[in-house]
Design a protein around this motif. Structure first.
Motif, short mmCIF file in Angstrom:
data_model
loop_
_atom_site.label_atom_id
_atom_site.label_comp_id
_atom_site.label_asym_id
_atom_site.label_seq_id
_atom_site.Cartn_x
_atom_site.Cartn_y
_atom_site.Cartn_z
N ALA A 302 49.06 46.01 24.11
CA ALA A 302 48.55 46.20 22.75
C ALA A 302 49.44 45.45 21.75
O ALA A 302 50.64 45.30 21.95
N THR A 303 48.84 45.01 20.66
CA THR A 303 49.57 44.24 19.66
C THR A 303 50.55 45.10 18.88
O THR A 303 51.69 44.69 18.62
N VAL A 304 50.15 46.32 18.52
CA VAL A 304 50.99 47.20 17.69
C VAL A 304 51.94 48.00 18.55
O VAL A 304 53.16 47.88 18.43
N ASN A 305 51.41 48.82 19.43
CA ASN A 305 52.23 49.64 20.32
C ASN A 305 52.50 48.88 21.61
O ASN A 305 51.63 48.79 22.48
N LYS A 306 53.69 48.34 21.73
CA LYS A 306 54.01 47.48 22.87
C LYS A 306 54.02 48.23 24.20
O LYS A 306 53.94 47.62 25.26
N LYS A 307 54.12 49.56 24.16
CA LYS A 307 54.14 50.33 25.40
C LYS A 307 52.74 50.73 25.86
O LYS A 307 52.58 51.38 26.89
N GLU A 308 51.73 50.36 25.08
CA GLU A 308 50.35 50.69 25.43
C GLU A 308 49.68 49.48 26.07
O GLU A 308 49.63 48.40 25.49
N TRP A 309 49.16 49.67 27.27
CA TRP A 309 48.47 48.61 28.01
C TRP A 309 47.05 49.08 28.30
O TRP A 309 46.84 50.21 28.75
N THR A 310 46.08 48.23 28.03
CA THR A 310 44.68 48.59 28.21
C THR A 310 44.02 47.67 29.23
O THR A 310 44.34 46.48 29.31
N PRO A 311 43.10 48.21 30.05
CA PRO A 311 42.37 47.36 30.99
C PRO A 311 41.42 46.42 30.27
O PRO A 311 40.86 46.77 29.22
N GLU A 312 41.25 45.23 30.81
CA GLU A 312 40.40 44.22 30.20
C GLU A 312 39.32 43.80 31.19
O GLU A 312 39.40 44.06 32.39
N VAL A 313 38.28 43.13 30.63
CA VAL A 313 37.24 42.55 31.48
C VAL A 313 37.90 41.49 32.35
O VAL A 313 38.64 40.63 31.86
N VAL A 314 37.63 41.54 33.63
CA VAL A 314 38.36 40.70 34.57
C VAL A 314 37.43 39.70 35.23
O VAL A 314 36.24 39.96 35.44
N ILE A 315 37.99 38.54 35.53
CA ILE A 315 37.25 37.52 36.26
C ILE A 315 37.03 37.97 37.70
O ILE A 315 37.73 38.82 38.22
N SER A 316 36.03 37.38 38.34
CA SER A 316 35.75 37.75 39.73
C SER A 316 35.07 36.57 40.39
O SER A 316 34.99 35.48 39.84
N GLY A 317 34.55 36.79 41.59
CA GLY A 317 33.85 35.72 42.28
C GLY A 317 34.08 35.70 43.77
O GLY A 317 33.19 35.34 44.53
N HIS A 318 35.29 36.09 44.24
CA HIS A 318 35.53 36.10 45.68
C HIS A 318 34.65 37.14 46.36
O HIS A 318 34.43 38.23 45.84
N PHE A 319 34.15 36.81 47.55
CA PHE A 319 33.33 37.76 48.29
C PHE A 319 34.06 38.30 49.51
O PHE A 319 33.47 38.86 50.42
N ASN A 320 35.38 38.12 49.53
CA ASN A 320 36.23 38.75 50.53
C ASN A 320 37.60 38.95 49.91
O ASN A 320 37.80 38.63 48.75
N SER A 321 38.56 39.49 50.67
CA SER A 321 39.85 39.86 50.09
C SER A 321 40.58 38.67 49.48
O SER A 321 40.57 37.57 50.03
N VAL A 322 41.19 38.89 48.30
CA VAL A 322 42.01 37.86 47.64
C VAL A 322 43.41 37.91 48.25
O VAL A 322 44.03 38.97 48.33
N GLU A 323 43.89 36.76 48.69
CA GLU A 323 45.17 36.71 49.40
C GLU A 323 46.35 36.33 48.49
O GLU A 323 47.48 36.66 48.78
N ASP A 324 46.09 35.63 47.40
CA ASP A 324 47.18 35.24 46.50
C ASP A 324 46.57 34.86 45.15
O ASP A 324 45.43 34.42 45.07
N VAL A 325 47.39 35.05 44.11
CA VAL A 325 46.93 34.71 42.75
C VAL A 325 48.12 34.26 41.94
O VAL A 325 49.25 34.74 42.15
N LYS A 326 47.94 33.30 41.04
CA LYS A 326 49.05 32.75 40.27
C LYS A 326 48.58 32.25 38.92
O LYS A 326 47.53 31.62 38.81
N TRP A 327 49.37 32.56 37.88
CA TRP A 327 49.15 31.97 36.56
C TRP A 327 49.72 30.57 36.55
O TRP A 327 50.74 30.30 37.19
#
Length: 356
Positions: A302-327
């Motif tokens: 969150a922008t104001v309360n830094k200790k507050e984290w909210t779930p967001e709409v997430v990307i998807s597409g894989h039709f089996n288990s994801v093995e690795d992810v990187k920014w």
């Protein structure tokens, strides 16, 4: 899978027993026409972990790569110019190395390799060979992840294991240690090794043990370095992923210096089997994680309360288990690989503003 900064090179390893060094043409366009691939063959079983560091200031000149496979070996590769070759094979006998990580000893250009086969083994490159310098004991079950971070003049290693614990180790030159006193009751045990090439001694101490997860801890990652006051600085912040269906952010207390749990996010109920891995965004304001069933999860600070984290709409597409992810280092896109034999590159959907 390991991204190199700037984002023009990528190292990947898979069940086909080989690594591939992908090189972009520098324009940032990851297309089949703009990418050159260099296969690295030698492992006799599936590759399960890979890491890499540049050994020169200019990317692309000299690259050191470490890979671990289920053939109980760790192979060290060197890329100079257009070619890459295996320069050393580390045998672990009946052991199984689940993760590897490369860095450089404090104040030097001496590579240090951290790997695990129930215990953490530190290898130092001397006379063009990696030699075992120390074995760090403490975890009571299989170690699942290790990762280095350079903070100032010190080097830190975070490790996590199936004993539900995270350990943080500190590596610094012996000269920086406090002088010995008659009262040693409160002193931490030092593991000391010497690099013969530079005649420098280093001390490894246990900085902290983090207990908070209630099931196996599968991954631990430092927040990426950020640019501050004209230099790159390493935040003392760790993200851990566990089978207890939670992700935890750890930070040292500003007054006491004791590492504490600051943020916990995750899933409640359902048929999830916990989190296999996760990553910070480059600025540390978001967390992306993937579960055993292949689902991706995203939380934003969150922008104001830094200790507050909210779930967001997430990307998807894989039709089996994801093995690795990187920014990517700039935070512009995410790359993921899955057991559905696909690699997916996700980027923001920038829509034109509606016209009147």
């Amino acid at each position: 899978m390991y991204f190199l900064a700037p984002e023009t090179e990528l190292i990947s390893g898979g069940s086909d027993k080989q690594l591939i060094l992908w090189e972009c043409n520098g324009t940032g366009a990851w297309t089949s026409q703009a990418v050159k691939s260099i296969p690295l063959k030698g492992h006799t079983e599936a590759v399960c972990a890979v890491d890499a560091v540049y050994q020169s200031d200019e990317p692309g000149l000299n690259l050191l790569i470490a890979s671990a496979a289920s053939d109980s070996t760790v192979r060290v590769w060197s890329r100079c110019g257009p070619e890459a070759k295996c320069i050393e094979i580390l045998q672990f006998g009946n052991g199984f190395v689940m993760d590897v990580c490369l860095s450089f000893l404090p104040g030097s250009n001496v590579p240090v390799l951290g790997g695990d086969d129930c215990k953490i083994s530190l290898f130092i490159q001397q006379n063009d060979q990696f030699q075992k310098a120390l074995i760090l004991s403490g975890h009571e079950d299989w170690i699942r992840g290790v990762e280095w971070a350079v903070c100032g003049e010190d080097l830190f290693l975070a490790s996590c294991a199936q004993d539900c614990l995270i350990r943080i180790w500190k590596v610094c030159t012996k000269s920086k240690q406090l002088p010995e006193t008659e009262d040693n009751s409160l002193r931490l045990k030092e593991n000391i090794f010497t690099v013969k090439d530079t005649d420098t001694s280093y001390a490894v101490t246990l900085e902290s043990v983090l207990a908070g997860h209630e099931n196996w801890v599968y991954a631990v990652h430092w927040q990426p370095s950020i640019s501050k006051d004209g230099s790159m600085q390493q935040p003392m912040r760790i993200l851990s992923a566990s089978m207890d269906k939670t992700m935890i952010i750890w930070e040292p207390d500003k007054e006491s210096g004791v590492w504490l749990e600051q943020v916990r996010v995750g899933e409640v109920g359902g048929n999830t089997l916990g989190f296999f891995d996760g990553q910070f965004s480059p600025d540390g304001s978001m967390i992306v994680a993937h579960a055993f069933h292949g689902a991706l999860h995203l939380w934003k600070q969150a922008t104001v309360n830094k200790k507050e984290w909210t779930p967001e709409v997430v990307i998807s597409g894989h039709f089996n288990s994801v093995e690795d992810v990187k920014w990517d280092p700039e935070g512009e896109f995410i790359i993921s690989v899955g057991s559905d034999q696909t690699t997916r590159l996700f980027a923001p959907w920038k829509r034109k503003e509606a016209t009147e």
